[in-house]
Design a protein around this motif. Structure first.
Motif, PDB file in Angstrom:
ATOM      1  N   THR A 102       8.173 -25.110 -18.591  1.00 50.49           N
ATOM      2  CA  THR A 102       7.763 -26.473 -18.233  1.00 50.49           C
ATOM      3  C   THR A 102       6.311 -26.441 -17.774  1.00 50.49           C
ATOM      4  N   TYR A 103       5.536 -27.413 -18.267  1.00 45.79           N
ATOM      5  CA  TYR A 103       4.111 -27.475 -17.953  1.00 45.79           C
ATOM      6  C   TYR A 103       3.703 -28.888 -17.553  1.00 45.79           C
ATOM      7  N   LEU A 104       2.768 -28.979 -16.622  1.00 43.32           N
ATOM      8  CA  LEU A 104       2.099 -30.248 -16.355  1.00 43.32           C
ATOM      9  C   LEU A 104       0.679 -30.114 -16.895  1.00 43.32           C
ATOM     10  N   TYR A 105       0.372 -30.933 -17.900  1.00 46.17           N
ATOM     11  CA  TYR A 105      -0.973 -30.927 -18.494  1.00 46.17           C
ATOM     12  C   TYR A 105      -1.830 -31.913 -17.717  1.00 46.17           C
ATOM     13  N   VAL A 106      -2.994 -31.452 -17.252  1.00 43.88           N
ATOM     14  CA  VAL A 106      -3.882 -32.267 -16.415  1.00 43.88           C
ATOM     15  C   VAL A 106      -5.259 -32.315 -17.062  1.00 43.88           C
TER      16      VAL A 106
ATOM     17  N   ASP B 228      13.112 -32.176 -11.034  1.00 48.76           N
ATOM     18  CA  ASP B 228      14.233 -31.412 -11.591  1.00 48.76           C
ATOM     19  C   ASP B 228      13.816 -30.094 -12.246  1.00 48.76           C
ATOM     20  N   TYR B 229      12.531 -29.739 -12.100  1.00 48.39           N
ATOM     21  CA  TYR B 229      12.048 -28.518 -12.759  1.00 48.39           C
ATOM     22  C   TYR B 229      11.572 -27.524 -11.693  1.00 48.39           C
ATOM     23  N   PRO B 230      12.325 -26.455 -11.476  1.00 48.64           N
ATOM     24  CA  PRO B 230      12.020 -25.534 -10.379  1.00 48.64           C
ATOM     25  C   PRO B 230      10.743 -24.721 -10.572  1.00 48.64           C
ATOM     26  N   LYS B 231      10.380 -24.435 -11.828  1.00 46.42           N
ATOM     27  CA  LYS B 231       9.189 -23.622 -12.060  1.00 46.42           C
ATOM     28  C   LYS B 231       8.282 -24.297 -13.075  1.00 46.42           C
ATOM     29  N   ILE B 232       7.052 -24.579 -12.652  1.00 44.72           N
ATOM     30  CA  ILE B 232       6.098 -25.302 -13.504  1.00 44.72           C
ATOM     31  C   ILE B 232       4.762 -24.569 -13.509  1.00 44.72           C
ATOM     32  N   ASP B 233       4.146 -24.483 -14.677  1.00 40.67           N
ATOM     33  CA  ASP B 233       2.760 -24.022 -14.797  1.00 40.67           C
ATOM     34  C   ASP B 233       1.888 -25.219 -15.139  1.00 40.67           C
ATOM     35  N   LEU B 234       0.616 -25.152 -14.775  1.00 37.18           N
ATOM     36  CA  LEU B 234      -0.326 -26.203 -15.140  1.00 37.18           C
ATOM     37  C   LEU B 234      -1.115 -25.789 -16.376  1.00 37.18           C
ATOM     38  N   ILE B 235      -1.509 -26.781 -17.164  1.00 39.22           N
ATOM     39  CA  ILE B 235      -2.492 -26.589 -18.222  1.00 39.22           C
ATOM     40  C   ILE B 235      -3.637 -27.545 -17.881  1.00 39.22           C
TER      41      ILE B 235
ATOM     42  N   ILE C 286      -4.906 -36.669 -26.975  1.00 42.51           N
ATOM     43  CA  ILE C 286      -5.006 -35.297 -26.461  1.00 42.51           C
ATOM     44  C   ILE C 286      -3.758 -34.506 -26.841  1.00 42.51           C
ATOM     45  N   ALA C 287      -2.603 -35.171 -26.826  1.00 42.11           N
ATOM     46  CA  ALA C 287      -1.340 -34.501 -27.171  1.00 42.11           C
ATOM     47  C   ALA C 287      -1.308 -34.060 -28.636  1.00 42.11           C
ATOM     48  N   ALA C 288      -2.205 -34.621 -29.452  1.00 39.35           N
ATOM     49  CA  ALA C 288      -2.270 -34.253 -30.875  1.00 39.35           C
ATOM     50  C   ALA C 288      -3.052 -32.962 -31.101  1.00 39.35           C
ATOM     51  N   THR C 289      -3.549 -32.350 -30.026  1.00 35.80           N
ATOM     52  CA  THR C 289      -4.331 -31.117 -30.142  1.00 35.80           C
ATOM     53  C   THR C 289      -3.423 -29.920 -30.401  1.00 35.80           C
ATOM     54  N   ASP C 290      -3.992 -28.744 -30.252  1.00 31.69           N
ATOM     55  CA  ASP C 290      -3.236 -27.498 -30.433  1.00 31.69           C
ATOM     56  C   ASP C 290      -2.346 -27.192 -29.239  1.00 31.69           C
ATOM     57  N   LEU C 291      -2.156 -28.165 -28.367  1.00 37.33           N
ATOM     58  CA  LEU C 291      -1.379 -27.944 -27.149  1.00 37.33           C
ATOM     59  C   LEU C 291       0.017 -27.428 -27.458  1.00 37.33           C
ATOM     60  N   ASN C 292       0.625 -27.974 -28.503  1.00 37.97           N
ATOM     61  CA  ASN C 292       1.995 -27.565 -28.846  1.00 37.97           C
ATOM     62  C   ASN C 292       2.090 -26.084 -29.199  1.00 37.97           C
ATOM     63  N   ALA C 293       1.006 -25.536 -29.747  1.00 40.80           N
ATOM     64  CA  ALA C 293       1.001 -24.119 -30.092  1.00 40.80           C
ATOM     65  C   ALA C 293       0.951 -23.238 -28.837  1.00 40.80           C
ATOM     66  N   LEU C 294       0.467 -23.828 -27.739  1.00 37.89           N
ATOM     67  CA  LEU C 294       0.338 -23.063 -26.490  1.00 37.89           C
ATOM     68  C   LEU C 294       1.585 -23.146 -25.626  1.00 37.89           C
ATOM     69  N   ILE C 295       2.372 -24.189 -25.855  1.00 36.77           N
ATOM     70  CA  ILE C 295       3.516 -24.448 -24.996  1.00 36.77           C
ATOM     71  C   ILE C 295       4.733 -23.635 -25.445  1.00 36.77           C
TER      72      ILE C 295
ATOM     73  N   SER D  83      10.671 -27.749 -22.499  1.00 38.60           N
ATOM     74  CA  SER D  83      11.401 -27.354 -23.718  1.00 38.60           C
ATOM     75  C   SER D  83      10.683 -27.837 -24.980  1.00 38.60           C
ATOM     76  N   GLY D  84       9.347 -27.808 -24.928  1.00 39.11           N
ATOM     77  CA  GLY D  84       8.540 -28.184 -26.085  1.00 39.11           C
ATOM     78  C   GLY D  84       8.421 -29.672 -26.338  1.00 39.11           C
ATOM     79  N   GLU D  85       8.982 -30.503 -25.439  1.00 42.77           N
ATOM     80  CA  GLU D  85       8.961 -31.967 -25.620  1.00 42.77           C
ATOM     81  C   GLU D  85       8.182 -32.640 -24.495  1.00 42.77           C
ATOM     82  N   THR D  86       7.609 -33.821 -24.808  1.00 43.40           N
ATOM     83  CA  THR D  86       6.939 -34.617 -23.786  1.00 43.40           C
ATOM     84  C   THR D  86       7.983 -35.352 -22.955  1.00 43.40           C
ATOM     85  N   VAL D  87       7.962 -35.116 -21.649  1.00 43.42           N
ATOM     86  CA  VAL D  87       8.923 -35.758 -20.745  1.00 43.42           C
ATOM     87  C   VAL D  87       8.346 -37.046 -20.166  1.00 43.42           C
TER      88      VAL D  87
END
Length: 301
Positions: free
Chosen positions: A138-142, A195-202, A124-133, A156-160
């Motif tokens: 900071t995002y939590l992909y669900v 450690d991330y004060p503001k997160i959006d979901l995908i 799933i991480a190989a999708t166009d997700l990087n273009a959206l991030i 910051s564009g990296e998988t944590v």
């Protein structure tokens, strides 16, 4: 000068089986364009068998054989160059999963790879997700499926961090999820996002796609926590039959949409996210991206 290729992905989930066909247009000096040509979805719901009896029933084995035969004919009609079929939670937990995969390959020629949750998340991480991030967010992909949910934290564009849990919509309908698992998921999400004060979901999956479509929101705009919470209350106010007649939901969507929404809302609550983006991508998109990448590497090699 352009060149076009057609690739296909078969996603064998716990709730439905999908065939996605994409046309990839290559133009010198430009990024390739990926366009969805066809999407066929068959609601076989393998998880209804497996999460209770640990076996795929004879009826669903027969339906799977018919479906794969139909998919094979469709791929031939579309002149597909490459395809890959991946099975997730239900088939990997079924005691006869490997036997069913062997039978399908023998009868239809379609080879099925049964993948684990971590592999699923990686595809799933190989999708166009990087273009959206956005690199400064900071995002939590669900990704909510019938048998499992994959969570991936990006910053910051990296998988944590990334983890798959046996928290799926069909499993929840069958009351096959302990309260302990909800607590485990909550603890994991709170730990990795601490450690991330503001997160959006995908969000990805058929259910959140359906909710987004019904919202009338423009593509790229997020749904708010308030909207999703209100929609969840609306869903619960209707009977199963009313969700089909009043909300125009498919019969196999009208039941699983409630536990799916609960998972997204829980993730938003645990991360304090106020928005969820719905890019309409998933495992099948990732399979095609990885197939394309393999074909590029083969050419170079």
């Amino acid at each position: 000068m352009i060149e076009q290729k057609k690739f296909a992905a078969i996603d064998i989930g716990s709730n439905a089986v999908r065939l996605l066909i994409m046309t990839i247009t290559e133009q010198e000096g430009k990024e390739p364009l990926f366009k969805k040509t066809s999407l066929v979805r068959v609601p076989i719901r393998l998880g209804a068998d497996v999460f209770i009896s640990k076996l795929i029933s004879e009826e669903n084995i027969a339906r799977m054989v018919d479906t794969m035969q139909a998919f094979k004919l469709l791929m031939r009609s579309h002149k597909i160059e490459k395809y890959k079929a991946c099975a997730t939670s239900a088939m990997r937990e079924a005691k006869n999963g490997e036997d069913v995969a062997d039978l399908i390959q023998h009868k239809t020629g379609v080879k099925i790879d049964i993948i684990d949750g971590n592999h699923e998340a990686a595809i799933i991480a190989a999708t166009d997700l990087n273009a959206l991030i956005q690199s400064d967010k900071t995002y939590l992909y669900v990704d909510v499926g019938g048998g499992s949910t994959e969570f991936t934290l990006y910053s910051s564009g990296e998988t944590v961090a990334s983890k798959s849990f046996k928290l799926g919509t069909v499993r929840l309908l069958k009351k096959n999820v302990d309260e302990d698992l909800w607590e485990e998921v909550e603890e994991w999400i709170k730990n990795v996002t601490r450690d991330y004060p503001k997160i959006d979901l995908i969000g990805s999956g058929g259910n959140i796609n359906n909710i987004f479509k019904s919202s009338g929101k423009a593509v790229g705009k997020p749904l708010s926590f308030l909207y999703l919470s209100s929609y969840y209350q609306l869903l619960n106010s209707f009977t199963y039959e009313e969700r089909i007649t009043e909300l125009n939901l498919n019969a196999d969507r009208a039941d699983v949409i409630i536990p799916a929404t609960k998972i997204y809302l829980s993730a938003m609550k645990w991360t304090k996210a106020r928005r969820i983006y719905v890019p309409k991508i998933g495992l099948a998109d990732g399979i095609i991206k990885s197939l394309y990448q393999e074909s590029i590497e083969e050419q170079v090699g």
